[in-house]
Write a protein that holds these residues in place. Structure first.
Motif, mmCIF file in Angstrom:
data_model
loop_
_atom_site.group_PDB
_atom_site.id
_atom_site.type_symbol
_atom_site.label_atom_id
_atom_site.label_comp_id
_atom_site.label_asym_id
_atom_site.label_seq_id
_atom_site.Cartn_x
_atom_site.Cartn_y
_atom_site.Cartn_z
ATOM 1 N N ARG A 2 0.826 -1.199 0.000
ATOM 2 C CA ARG A 2 0.000 0.000 0.000
ATOM 3 C C ARG A 2 0.867 1.259 0.000
ATOM 4 N NH1 ARG A 2 -5.334 -0.347 1.502
ATOM 5 N NH2 ARG A 2 -5.187 1.604 2.690
ATOM 6 N N ALA A 3 1.981 1.222 0.711
ATOM 7 C CA ALA A 3 2.882 2.379 0.747
ATOM 8 C C ALA A 3 3.447 2.688 -0.629
ATOM 9 C CB ALA A 3 4.018 2.128 1.738
ATOM 10 N N LEU A 4 3.551 1.661 -1.462
ATOM 11 C CA LEU A 4 4.098 1.828 -2.810
ATOM 12 C C LEU A 4 3.013 2.083 -3.851
ATOM 13 C CD1 LEU A 4 6.667 -1.062 -2.513
ATOM 14 C CD2 LEU A 4 7.270 1.345 -2.804
ATOM 15 N N GLY A 5 1.744 2.093 -3.420
ATOM 16 C CA GLY A 5 0.641 2.344 -4.342
ATOM 17 C C GLY A 5 0.067 1.097 -4.976
ATOM 18 N N ILE A 6 0.324 -0.066 -4.389
ATOM 19 C CA ILE A 6 -0.184 -1.336 -4.929
ATOM 20 C C ILE A 6 -1.395 -1.744 -4.095
ATOM 21 C CG2 ILE A 6 0.354 -3.751 -5.417
ATOM 22 C CD1 ILE A 6 3.326 -2.893 -5.513
ATOM 23 N N ARG A 7 -2.583 -1.559 -4.670
ATOM 24 C CA ARG A 7 -3.815 -1.852 -3.936
ATOM 25 C C ARG A 7 -4.820 -2.636 -4.789
ATOM 26 N NH1 ARG A 7 -4.889 3.516 -0.176
ATOM 27 N NH2 ARG A 7 -2.710 3.971 0.271
ATOM 28 N N GLN A 8 -4.385 -3.119 -5.927
ATOM 29 C CA GLN A 8 -5.275 -3.833 -6.824
ATOM 30 C C GLN A 8 -5.407 -5.306 -6.414
ATOM 31 O OE1 GLN A 8 -2.372 -2.311 -7.586
ATOM 32 N NE2 GLN A 8 -2.415 -1.370 -9.608
ATOM 33 N N ILE A 14 -3.034 -6.870 -10.869
ATOM 34 C CA ILE A 14 -1.583 -6.659 -10.774
ATOM 35 C C ILE A 14 -0.864 -7.429 -11.872
ATOM 36 C CG2 ILE A 14 0.467 -7.106 -9.358
ATOM 37 C CD1 ILE A 14 -1.315 -6.594 -6.890
ATOM 38 N N ILE A 15 -1.219 -8.697 -12.033
ATOM 39 C CA ILE A 15 -0.576 -9.514 -13.067
ATOM 40 C C ILE A 15 -0.806 -8.908 -14.449
ATOM 41 C CG2 ILE A 15 -0.608 -11.768 -14.197
ATOM 42 C CD1 ILE A 15 -1.306 -12.946 -11.407
ATOM 43 N N ALA A 16 -2.048 -8.482 -14.701
ATOM 44 C CA ALA A 16 -2.368 -7.893 -16.002
ATOM 45 C C ALA A 16 -1.631 -6.589 -16.238
ATOM 46 C CB ALA A 16 -3.879 -7.669 -16.113
ATOM 47 N N GLY A 17 -1.319 -5.859 -15.157
ATOM 48 C CA GLY A 17 -0.696 -4.546 -15.304
ATOM 49 C C GLY A 17 0.808 -4.532 -15.228
ATOM 50 N N LEU A 18 1.452 -5.681 -14.999
ATOM 51 C CA LEU A 18 2.906 -5.695 -14.835
ATOM 52 C C LEU A 18 3.632 -5.266 -16.102
ATOM 53 C CD1 LEU A 18 3.594 -8.891 -12.677
ATOM 54 C CD2 LEU A 18 3.839 -6.496 -12.008
ATOM 55 N N LEU A 32 7.937 -3.014 -9.018
ATOM 56 C CA LEU A 32 7.068 -2.716 -10.151
ATOM 57 C C LEU A 32 5.662 -2.426 -9.650
ATOM 58 C CD1 LEU A 32 8.203 -5.458 -12.692
ATOM 59 C CD2 LEU A 32 9.076 -3.128 -12.405
ATOM 60 N N VAL A 33 5.141 -1.257 -10.018
ATOM 61 C CA VAL A 33 3.809 -0.829 -9.585
ATOM 62 C C VAL A 33 2.917 -0.728 -10.809
ATOM 63 C CG1 VAL A 33 2.473 0.960 -8.423
ATOM 64 C CG2 VAL A 33 4.811 0.442 -7.656
ATOM 65 N N PRO A 34 1.930 -1.623 -10.959
ATOM 66 C CA PRO A 34 1.035 -1.566 -12.121
ATOM 67 C C PRO A 34 0.311 -0.237 -12.209
ATOM 68 C CG PRO A 34 0.837 -3.663 -10.991
ATOM 69 C CD PRO A 34 1.671 -2.783 -10.123
ATOM 70 N N GLY A 35 0.057 0.207 -13.428
ATOM 71 C CA GLY A 35 -0.521 1.543 -13.639
ATOM 72 C C GLY A 35 -1.967 1.671 -13.235
ATOM 73 N N GLU A 36 -2.826 0.785 -13.724
ATOM 74 C CA GLU A 36 -4.238 0.893 -13.397
ATOM 75 C C GLU A 36 -4.442 0.516 -11.949
ATOM 76 O OE1 GLU A 36 -6.698 2.008 -15.279
ATOM 77 O OE2 GLU A 36 -5.286 2.436 -16.883
ATOM 78 N N ARG A 37 -5.290 1.295 -11.243
ATOM 79 C CA ARG A 37 -5.478 1.036 -9.817
ATOM 80 C C ARG A 37 -6.955 1.013 -9.476
ATOM 81 N NH1 ARG A 37 -2.323 4.537 -5.438
ATOM 82 N NH2 ARG A 37 -3.926 6.108 -5.705
ATOM 83 N N LYS A 38 -7.370 -0.064 -8.843
ATOM 84 C CA LYS A 38 -8.730 -0.170 -8.324
ATOM 85 C C LYS A 38 -8.616 -0.216 -6.803
ATOM 86 C CE LYS A 38 -10.488 -2.638 -12.349
ATOM 87 N NZ LYS A 38 -11.140 -3.880 -12.855
ATOM 88 N N GLU A 39 -9.140 0.832 -6.182
ATOM 89 C CA GLU A 39 -8.940 0.993 -4.738
ATOM 90 C C GLU A 39 -9.705 -0.083 -3.966
ATOM 91 O OE1 GLU A 39 -7.015 3.048 -3.240
ATOM 92 O OE2 GLU A 39 -6.420 4.363 -4.858
ATOM 93 N N GLU A 40 -9.106 -0.541 -2.869
ATOM 94 C CA GLU A 40 -9.798 -1.400 -1.933
ATOM 95 C C GLU A 40 -10.212 -0.570 -0.727
ATOM 96 O OE1 GLU A 40 -6.556 -3.190 1.070
ATOM 97 O OE2 GLU A 40 -6.557 -4.140 -0.887
ATOM 98 N N PRO A 41 -11.142 -1.048 0.104
ATOM 99 C CA PRO A 41 -11.570 -0.266 1.279
ATOM 100 C C PRO A 41 -10.408 -0.060 2.249
ATOM 101 C CG PRO A 41 -13.110 -2.050 0.802
ATOM 102 C CD PRO A 41 -11.915 -2.277 -0.077
ATOM 103 N N ALA A 42 -10.452 1.061 2.984
ATOM 104 C CA ALA A 42 -9.411 1.349 3.967
ATOM 105 C C ALA A 42 -9.497 0.371 5.124
ATOM 106 C CB ALA A 42 -9.555 2.777 4.479
#
Length: 289
Positions: A84-90, A95-99, A279-289
């Motif tokens: 999450r600190a790196l912006g990975i929340r998908q 994630i696999i699709a966006g690598l 590696l941080v995938p570009g498209e991001r779909k947020e999860e709940p906090a």
């Protein structure tokens, strides 16, 4: 792939995940976290995939044989603070699709030197109330959300009853004296059950954020820990070289507690010059906090 088969509250079989990766064009060599030698297994690889929680990511990042090899994170843990600190929340599928279109981010690795020798850390090193909370928390949650809430309740209870302790803190030559209820030296913004102790922390810079909580901060910190609105109401300092001097207590290195000797001790913390690339995938779909 460095994988923790016990990550999360309801671990899932790894075979479907490997199948998804192979379908995306990756040839996978499997390495079980906590069992196999990560340094040996990672030699000659073009990509390291850390599939698990924060402990798995920490081991993969700190134990790989070549830090120039990029890391991808598939967050399977309860809190996934590093991801999450790196912006990975998908989701793992996203994630696999966006690598293939991922951007690179740097993740610094910390080193701590003390009476236990030299060790690596990625999240934080701590003394005091959070360590007490880890011993108090209900360890039989049914969901990640319940696990985080149990941890937050345990932290509030531990903070409310924590006994002050003495520890001299030196941050780049400036000394801070206790007694304290909590000392956390952080490389990322949130730790444990997503406790946002250092909201402005950057996992890719060369600065450690130090949260210093005194007994006079107890009420304000306990109230803050009900809703976590804004930064913690205590002192937060930044520095590159941290010295802690104390006696007869427990230190936590990421999620690993260690009892320190009864005689006076000194531990030193700093960040390594060579970070790892995530590696941080570009498209991001947020999860709940």
């Amino acid at each position: 792939m460095v994988h923790n088969p016990n990550a999360g509250t309801e671990p899932e079989p790894i075979e479907p995940l490997i199948a998804d990766l192979e379908e995306a064009g990756y040839a996978i060599t499997y390495c079980e976290h906590g069992k196999d030698d990560i340094a040996a297994a990672s030699a000659g690889m073009e990509l390291i995939i850390a599939a698990g929680g924060d402990g798995t990511v920490t081991s993969a990042a700190s134990e790989i044989s070549d830090r120039s090899v990029p890391i991808a994170i598939l967050p399977l843990g309860g809190s996934n603070n590093i991801a999450r600190a790196l912006g990975i929340r998908q989701s793992t599928c996203d994630i696999i699709a966006g690598l293939g279109k991922a951007r690179e981010r740097k993740l610094t690795i910390g080193t701590i030197l003390g009476p236990f020798g030299m060790r690596a850390f990625v999240e934080a090193v701590g003394l005091g109330a959070l360590n007490d909370a880890i011993e108090m928390v209900d360890e039989d949650p049914e969901t990640p959300e319940e696990k985080r809430e149990n941890g937050r309740v345990a932290f509030r209870d531990a903070l409310a009853g924590a006994a002050p302790f003495d520890c001299d803190v030196d941050i780049d030559g400036t000394r801070f004296e206790g007694p304290w209820l909590l000392i956390e030296v952080l490389n990322i913004a949130a730790i444990g059950p997503r406790l946002p102790f250092a909201p402005r922390a950057d996992p890719g810079d060369n600065v450690l954020d130090v949260l210093l909580v005194k007994a006079s901060d107890r009420l304000a910190m306990t109230t803050w820990a009900e809703h976590f609105s804004g930064p913690p109401p205590a002192r937060i300092e930044g520095g590159c070289r941290i010295l802690l001097k104390g006696q007869a207590m427990r230190v936590r290195i990421d999620d690993r507690p260690l009892d320190l000797p009864g005689e006076p001790w000194t531990i030193e913390l700093h960040l390594d010059e060579t970070p790892v690339t995530v590696l941080v995938p570009g498209e991001r779909k947020e999860e709940p906090a």
